[in-house]
Enzyme design. Structure first.
Site, PDB file in Angstrom:
ATOM      1  N   HIS A 157       1.266   3.091  -7.747  1.00 49.44           N
ATOM      2  CA  HIS A 157       2.060   2.244  -8.318  1.00 49.44           C
ATOM      3  C   HIS A 157       2.375   1.074  -7.198  1.00 49.44           C
ATOM      4  O   HIS A 157       3.159   1.471  -6.209  1.00 49.44           O
ATOM      5  CB  HIS A 157       3.373   2.799  -9.079  1.00 49.44           C
ATOM      6  CG  HIS A 157       4.140   1.754  -9.714  1.00 49.44           C
ATOM      7  ND1 HIS A 157       3.841   1.415 -11.250  1.00 49.44           N
ATOM      8  CD2 HIS A 157       5.057   0.744  -9.348  1.00 49.44           C
ATOM      9  CE1 HIS A 157       4.750   0.522 -11.650  1.00 49.44           C
ATOM     10  NE2 HIS A 157       5.228   0.069 -10.438  1.00 49.44           N
ATOM     11  N   CYS A 158       2.137   0.000  -7.350  1.00 49.88           N
ATOM     12  CA  CYS A 158       2.582  -1.044  -6.339  1.00 49.88           C
ATOM     13  C   CYS A 158       3.392  -2.188  -6.879  1.00 49.88           C
ATOM     14  O   CYS A 158       3.439  -2.957  -8.147  1.00 49.88           O
ATOM     15  CB  CYS A 158       1.062  -2.044  -6.237  1.00 49.88           C
ATOM     16  SG  CYS A 158       1.453  -3.205  -4.846  1.00 49.88           S
ATOM     17  N   PRO A 159       4.779  -1.971  -6.265  1.00 54.26           N
ATOM     18  CA  PRO A 159       5.785  -2.936  -6.811  1.00 54.26           C
ATOM     19  C   PRO A 159       5.531  -4.311  -6.534  1.00 54.26           C
ATOM     20  O   PRO A 159       5.987  -5.313  -7.415  1.00 54.26           O
ATOM     21  CB  PRO A 159       6.993  -2.500  -6.059  1.00 54.26           C
ATOM     22  CG  PRO A 159       6.306  -1.852  -4.571  1.00 54.26           C
ATOM     23  CD  PRO A 159       4.908  -1.250  -5.137  1.00 54.26           C
TER      24      PRO A 159
END
Length: 306
Positions: A157-159
Site C-alpha cells: 500500500h503506497c500512501p
C-alpha cells in the site's frame, strides 16, 4: 474448519460466515464494481497525494519561470520546457490512474453458501475466508488494513498514490515512478546548467527573481529532485525485478514459497503491461475511455470508495 457443500472452508478466526450487520448482494458482480470510481478515503493518503501534486507543480514553476523563461537561448528554453512539461503531465496522469484504478479488490462479503456453490469446487478442496472483510480469499491475495479489502497480487500500500499497488494498477504505478525519476533527473540537470550560467554571469540577468530568492528556490528544487530521484529510481527497479520474477513485495518479505506457476522475464512484463512490447507500455492513457467516464457521471452512480 467447517464442512460445507463437499469442500473445506478454512477461517483463521472462527467468525460467522457473514457478520450480522453486513450482507452480500449476490447480484452485484465485479463488472458492476468496475463501472464505479475507485477512491480510498484515507486522510494520510489524501494528504500525501496532494503533496505529490504540489511538489510536481513547484518543480514545474521553478523550471519554467526561474530557469527557462529568463534564458536568452530561445531553443534551449522551448525544447526543455516542452520536454519537462510533457514528462510532468505523464507523471501526474500515471499518478491519477494508479490512485483511481481498482487494484484488484476481492468482492466484500462474498463468502456465502450460494456463492461457494457457484464456484463448483471439487470435494475436499480447501478455500480460505478472510475474517476481516468476509470474502473468499483467492491465491496470492492479501488483506490491506487501510483499503479494508483483500487485494489480488497485492504488492504494497503506497500512501503517495493513496491506494494499494496490485494486479490491476501495478502498470500505472511503475509508469509513475519512472516519469517522476525522469523529471527529477531533468530538473537536476537544468539546475546544474543554471547555477553554472548564473555564476559565470555574476548573477546579472540570470533570473527575473533576485539572486537570494533564485538560490533558495533552486536549492529546494535540487533537494526535492535528489530525494525523489533516489526514491523513485529504487522503487522502479524493485518493481521491474518483482514483475520479472512474478513475485510481489509482500511475498518476497514473507519468503512465501510459490504455489503457482511463475511467469518469468518477458512473460511477467507482458502480463502486467499487456501484449507485446510497444509504445502503449509507457502510455498512461492507454485503455482510458472518456466517453465511459461521462456516461458514469450522467448515471449519477455512487463512487466505489472504501
Amino acid at each position: 474448519t467447517m464442512q460445507s457443500s463437499g469442500h473445506r472452508f478454512r477461517d483463521v478466526e472462527h467468525h460467522p460466515l457473514l457478520p450480522e450487520n453486513d450482507s452480500y448482494d449476490s447480484s452485484s458482480s465485479e463488472a458492476d464494481m468496475a463501472e464505479r470510481v475507485w477512491f480510498i478515503r484515507d486522510g494520510c493518503g489524501m494528504v500525501c497525494a496532494i503533496m505529490t501534486w504540489l511538489l510536481v507543480v513547484y518543480a514545474d514553476f521553478v523550471v519554467t519561470f526561474v530557469m527557462l523563461l529568463p534564458s536568452k537561448d530561445f531553443w534551449y528554453s522551448v525544447i526543455n520546457g516542452i520536454l519537462f512539461n510533457c514528462l510532468a503531465v505523464l507523471a501526474l496522469s500515471s499518478h491519477l490512474r494508479t490512485m483511481l484504478t481498482d487494484p484488484g479488490a476481492v468482492p466484500k462479503g462474498n463468502a456465502t453458501k450460494e456463492y461457494m456453490d457457484n464456484l463448483q469446487l471439487k470435494p475436499g478442496e480447501v478455500i480460505y475466508k478472510c475474517p476481516k472483510c468476509c470474502s473468499i480469499k483467492p491465491e496470492r491475495a492479501h488483506h490491506c488494513s487501510i483499503c479494508k479489502r483483500c487485494i489480488r497480487k497485492m504488492d504494497h500500500h503506497c500512501p503517495w498514490v493513496n491506494n494499494c499497488v496490485g494486479e490491476k494498477n501495478q502498470r500505472f504505478f511503475v509508469l509513475f515512478t519512472m516519469y517522476i525519476a525522469l523529471i527529477s533527473a531533468h530538473a537536476l540537470i537544468l539546475c546544474g546548467f543554471q547555477f553554472f550560467s548564473c555564476v559565470r554571469g555574476q548573477w546579472t540577468e540570470c533570473s527575473d527573481f533576485s539572486p537570494p530568492v533564485t538560490v533558495i528556490l533552486m536549492i529546494f528544487l535540487c533537494l526535492e529532485g535528489f530525494l525523489f530521484l533516489t526514491f523513485t529510481a529504487v522503487m522502479f527497479g524493485t518493481q521491474i525485478h518483482s514483475i520479472c520474477n512474478d513475485e510481489t513485495e509482500i511475498e518476497r518479505l514473507k519468503s512465501e514459497k510459490p504455489t503457482w506457476e511463475r511467469r518469468l522475464r518477458w512473460e511477467g512484463m507482458k502480463s502486467v503491461f499487456g501484449g507485446q512490447p510497444s509504445l502503449l507500455w509507457i502510455n498512461p492513457f492507454a485503455g482510458f475511455r472518456i466517453r465511459r467516464l461521462l456516461l458514469r457521471a450522467k448515471k449519477g452512480g455512487p463512487e466505489f470508495s472504501v
